[in-house]
Design a protein around this motif. Structure first.
Motif, PDB file in Angstrom:
ATOM      1  N   GLU A 309       0.751  -1.258   0.134  1.00 57.13           N
ATOM      2  CA  GLU A 309       0.031   0.037  -0.067  1.00 57.13           C
ATOM      3  C   GLU A 309       0.998   1.333  -0.021  1.00 57.13           C
ATOM      4  O   GLU A 309       0.732   2.227  -0.721  1.00 57.13           O
ATOM      5  N   GLN A 312       2.278   1.729  -3.331  1.00 57.95           N
ATOM      6  CA  GLN A 312       1.181   2.055  -4.446  1.00 57.95           C
ATOM      7  C   GLN A 312       0.957   3.424  -4.334  1.00 57.95           C
ATOM      8  O   GLN A 312       1.000   4.728  -5.350  1.00 57.95           O
ATOM      9  N   ARG A 313       0.960   4.173  -2.910  1.00 54.09           N
ATOM     10  CA  ARG A 313       0.780   5.487  -2.636  1.00 54.09           C
ATOM     11  C   ARG A 313       2.084   6.490  -3.369  1.00 54.09           C
ATOM     12  O   ARG A 313       1.841   7.358  -3.692  1.00 54.09           O
ATOM     13  N   GLY A 316       2.101   6.335  -7.139  1.00 55.59           N
ATOM     14  CA  GLY A 316       0.891   7.163  -7.647  1.00 55.59           C
ATOM     15  C   GLY A 316       0.047   6.204  -8.593  1.00 55.59           C
ATOM     16  O   GLY A 316       0.418   5.252  -8.881  1.00 55.59           O
ATOM     17  N   PRO A 317      -1.366   6.719  -8.684  1.00 60.25           N
ATOM     18  CA  PRO A 317      -2.389   6.088  -9.481  1.00 60.25           C
ATOM     19  C   PRO A 317      -2.051   5.885 -10.770  1.00 60.25           C
ATOM     20  O   PRO A 317      -2.475   4.756 -11.567  1.00 60.25           O
ATOM     21  N   ALA A 318      -1.159   6.513 -11.620  1.00 59.22           N
ATOM     22  CA  ALA A 318      -0.805   6.386 -12.985  1.00 59.22           C
ATOM     23  C   ALA A 318      -0.038   5.107 -13.310  1.00 59.22           C
ATOM     24  O   ALA A 318       0.371   4.630 -14.287  1.00 59.22           O
ATOM     25  N   HIS A 320       0.950   1.263 -12.537  1.00 64.20           N
ATOM     26  CA  HIS A 320       0.282   0.120 -12.049  1.00 64.20           C
ATOM     27  C   HIS A 320       1.544  -0.921 -11.505  1.00 64.20           C
ATOM     28  O   HIS A 320       2.523  -1.111 -11.926  1.00 64.20           O
ATOM     29  N   ARG A 351       9.364   5.481 -10.354  1.00 64.40           N
ATOM     30  CA  ARG A 351       8.412   6.331 -10.650  1.00 64.40           C
ATOM     31  C   ARG A 351       8.830   7.728 -11.290  1.00 64.40           C
ATOM     32  O   ARG A 351       8.050   7.951 -12.484  1.00 64.40           O
ATOM     33  N   GLY A 357       3.057   7.440 -16.485  1.00 67.77           N
ATOM     34  CA  GLY A 357       2.594   6.105 -16.234  1.00 67.77           C
ATOM     35  C   GLY A 357       3.347   4.800 -16.738  1.00 67.77           C
ATOM     36  O   GLY A 357       4.157   5.185 -17.844  1.00 67.77           O
ATOM     37  N   THR A 359       3.973   0.560 -15.885  1.00 66.27           N
ATOM     38  CA  THR A 359       4.212  -0.610 -14.967  1.00 66.27           C
ATOM     39  C   THR A 359       5.315  -0.852 -14.080  1.00 66.27           C
ATOM     40  O   THR A 359       6.386  -1.081 -14.885  1.00 66.27           O
TER      41      THR A 359
END
Length: 589
Positions: A309, A312-313, A316-318, A320, A351, A357, A359
Motif C-alpha cells: 500500500e 502504491q501511494r 501514484g495511481p498512474a 500499475h 516512478r 505512467g 508498470t
C-alpha cells in the motif's frame, strides 16, 4: 600465444600464401605453355605433339583452378589444412611434371634452336616457382624437382660428355634454386613468426591496458567511496546529535500542542523535514557501508506485501504495481528496515522514470551464484528482488555512472543521487550485490541479490516496534553527554515522564556524581566523549557500582559496545517513545 599455436598459425598462413599466389601461377603456366607451343610447333618434326602437350597443360591448369576455387570456399580447420597442403603439393608436382616430362619428350623432335629455347623456358618456370611458392617449401620443391630432374635425366641418358655436363648443370641449377627457395621460406617463416608474436604481444598489451583502465576506474570508485565514507563518518556524529535535538524537541512540542492549533502543521512539517535529514545521513552511511545493520531471517514476500500500500501511494495511481513472489521463496538474511528503504528508493526511481505512467513490477525469486551472478558474489544461495519499470531507461553513458555518488539524471533539486549508491552499499554490506540492466526507451531492471537465511523468518523490526508506548517511570538516572542541547532535551524528556535526572557534561563530572551518590539506577552516557569514550566511562563506573545499569547512546556510525555484556546501544537520532521504552525496559530488568 603458445609456441605450438604460433607454429600452427604459421603453417596455415604459408598455405594461404600459396593459394593467394596460385592464380598468378596458373596464368604464367598457361601463357608460357602457349608461347612455347607457338614457337616450337612450326619447327617440330611432329607438329601435333606440342599441341597435345599444350592441351595437357591446359587440363592440368584447369584442375588447379578448380582446386583454388574449392579452397576459397572451404572452412578452416587443422585437419583440413593438412589435406589442402597435400593437395597443393600434388597439384604442383603434376604441373612441374608437365614441364619436365613434356620437355623431355619434346626435346628430340625439335632442332637445336628449339631445344635451347625449351631449356630456357623450363629454367625460367623453375625460377618463377621459387618466387611464387617460397612461402610453402613442399609445393616449391614439388614443382622445381619435377620440372628440372627429368631434363637432367634426359641429358645424362645421351651419354656424351657435353650432354652429361648439361645434365650436371641442370642438377646444380635445381639445387641452387632449392637452397634459395629454402632461404626464402625460412625468411617468410621467421617474418610470420615475428608478426604473430608481435600481434600476440599487442593483444596482451591491449588486454593489460583494458585491465589497467578497469583497475584505475575501480580505484577511483574506491577512493570516492573512501572519501564519502570519511566525510560521512566525520559529520554523522554531529548531524545525528543535531537531529536528535531537532526531532526530539519537535516531537515534544507537537505532543504538547493541541490538535486544533495553527502551530501543529508547522511543527509537523519541520519534523518531516528533519526526518528527511535523517534519511539522507542514512543513505550516506549506507553508500559508505558504515551503517549498522541488524540482519536476521526475513520473509521478503511478507515484507513486500506489507509495504504494498505504501509503494502504491508512493508511485501514484498512474503506475500499475505488480508483485510476483515465487512459491517456496527462501527467507533472506538481511536488515528488514534497510530492505524496505532500498525497495522504496528503487520504486521512487522507477516512478520518476515513468512521468506519464507505466508498470512497476517487483518480483522475488530464489537464485544461485552458480548461474550468471554479479561478479562480486561469492558462491551460495541468494534471494533476488527484481524491480522493473517500463520507463525511459538509460543510455550506456548514464548506465556506467548509475552507482556513482551524487550522479542523477533527474532535474536539479529532484534527487540527491544517492538512491542507487545506497542500495549498492547496503547490498554489499549484507553480503549481496546489485545488477542493473537498462536500455534507452525500454525501461530499467534492478536485481538486488541478498543472501539466503539458514533459519526460519523472524518478525521484522518494524513489527517489533509497532505499538510502542511512552511509559512513565521512577528512578534516578545519571545522564552524561558533552552536547548541551542533547543533554537538555533528554533530561527534559525523562523529567516529563517521572524520572529524576542528574546531568554531567564530562567523564570527570559523571564520576563525581557516582562518588557522591550511591542511589543511581541507570547511567546513560554518550559514546563520543572528550578524552575518553562512553565504553570506558561505563567500565570505570562499574568499579564503583558493579550492579549499575547502563545505556550507551551515540551518533557515531562506528560505535560498538566492545566487551560490555548486557549494555544496550541506542543510535541517534531516536524517537522519544522508543527511547523511553528502552529506558523502562532496562530499569525493569
Amino acid at each position: 600465444m603458445p609456441t605450438n599455436e604460433i607454429s600452427i598459425a604459421i603453417r596455415t598462413e604459408q598455405l594461404r600464401a600459396v593459394f593467394r599466389q596460385l592464380p598468378i601461377s596458373l596464368v604464367v603456366n598457361l601463357v608460357n605453355a602457349a608461347l612455347t607451343t607457338a614457337v616450337i610447333a612450326p619447327i617440330a618434326a611432329a607438329p601435333s605433339s606440342p599441341i597435345i602437350w599444350l592441351l595437357l597443360v591446359a587440363v592440368m591448369t584447369g584442375g588447379r583452378w578448380i582446386l583454388w576455387r574449392r579452397y576459397r570456399r572451404s572452412p578452416s580447420g587443422l585437419e583440413r589444412e593438412h589435406t589442402w597442403s597435400r593437395l597443393a603439393v600434388c597439384a604442383s608436382l603434376l604441373a612441374g611434371s608437365c614441364w619436365g616430362f613434356g620437355g623431355m619428350l619434346l626435346f628430340p623432335i625439335v632442332p637445336i634452336s628449339g631445344q635451347i629455347f625449351l631449356t630456357f623456358v623450363i629454367g625460367g618456370m623453375c625460377a618463377g616457382a621459387v618466387v611464387l611458392n617460397a612461402s610453402h617449401l613442399p609445393t616449391l620443391l614439388a614443382f622445381l624437382l619435377s620440372a628440372s630432374l627429368p631434363m637432367a635425366v634426359r641429358f645424362f641418358a645421351e651419354g656424351t660428355a657435353a650432354d652429361s655436363a648439361l645434365g650436371a648443370m641442370i642438377v646444380i641449377f635445381a639445387g641452387a634454386l632449392s637452397l634459395a627457395g629454402a632461404h626464402l621460406n625460412r625468411f617468410f617463416t621467421e617474418a610470420m613468426r615475428l608478426r604473430f608474436e608481435l600481434n600476440d604481444a599487442n593483444l596482451r598489451l591491449q588486454a593489460e591496458m583494458v585491465e589497467h583502465r578497469a583497475t584505475e576506474a575501480a580505484l577511483r570508485q574506491a577512493q570516492k567511496l573512501e572519501a564519502v565514507g570519511q566525510l560521512t563518518g566525520g559529520i554523522a556524529h554531529d548531524f545525528n546529535n543535531l537531529l536528535t535535538v531537532v526531532i526530539g524537541n519537535l516531537a515534544l512540542a507537537s505532543g504538547r500542542t493541541s490538535e486544533n492549533s495553527d502551530i501543529l502543521p508547522l511543527l509537523q512539517s519541520a519534523l518531516r523535514a528533519a526526518e528527511r535529514g535523517v534519511a539522507l545521513i542514512q543513505r550516506l552511511l549506507a553508500f559508505a557501508r558504515k551503517q549498522r545493520l541488524d540482519p536476521r531471517s526475513v520473509d521478503l514476500g511478507a515484507l513486500v506485501a506489507g509495504i504494498q500500500e505504501l509503494l502504491q501511494r508512493t508511485v501514484g495511481p498512474a503506475i500499475h504495481l505488480e508483485i510476483a513472489t515465487d512459491v517456496g521463496l527462501a527467507p533472506a538474511h538481511v536488515d528488514a528496515n534497510q530492505v524496505e528503504l532500498a525497495i522504496l528508493n528503487l520504486a521512487i526511481n522507477a516512478r520518476d522514470a515513468m512521468p506519464v505512467g507505466g508498470t512497476l513490477r517487483i518480483s522475488l525469486r530464489n537464485g544461485s551464484a552458480d548461474r550468471s551472478p554479479p561478479a562480486e558474489l561469492t558462491p551460495g544461495d541468494y534471494v533476488i528482488v527484481s524491480i522493473s519499470d517500463t520507463g525511459t531507461g538509460m543510455d550506456a553513458a548514464a548506465l556506467a555512472q548509475a552507482f556513482d555518488p551524487f550522479f542523477t539524471t533527474k532535474e536539479v533539486g529532484s534527487g540527491s543521487g544517492l538512491g542507487l549508491p545506497m542500495v549498492q552499499g547496503f547490498a554489499g554490506q549484507s553480503g549481496g550485490a546489485v545488477r542493473i540492466r537498462s536500455k534507452l526507451g525500454e525501461g530499467t531492471t534492478v536485481d538486488l541479490w541478498l543472501p539466503q537465511a539458514v533459519g526460519p523468518p523472524l518478525g521484522t523490526s518494524g513489527e517489533q516496534r509497532s505499538g510502542l508506548a511512552a511509559p512513565r517511570g521512577t528512578g534516578t538516572i545519571l545522564l552524561c553527554d558533552d552536547d548541551h542541547d542533547v543533554r537538555r532535551f533528554v533530561s527534559e524528556l525523562l523529567n516529563s515522564y517521572g524520572y529524576r535526572v542528574l546531568e554531567a557534561s564530562s567523564a570527570e563530572a559523571a564520576f563525581c556524581v557516582l562518588g557522591d551518590m550511591a542511589a543511581i539506577d541507570l547511567l546513560i552516557v554518550d559514546y563520543a566523549m572528550p578524552g575518553v569514550n562512553g565504553v570506558e566511562i561505563i567500565r570505570q563506573a562499574w568499579y564503583q557500582h558493579p550492579s549499575l545499569k547502563a545505556l550507551l547512546i551515540t551518533g557515531d556510525a562506528d560505535a560498538v559496545c566492545d566487551g560490555l555484556a548486557g549494555v544496550r546501544l541506542l543510535r541517534k537520532p531516536f524517537e522519544p517513545a522508543e527511547f523511553l521504552q528502552i529506558v523502562a525496559g532496562i530499569l525493569a530488568s
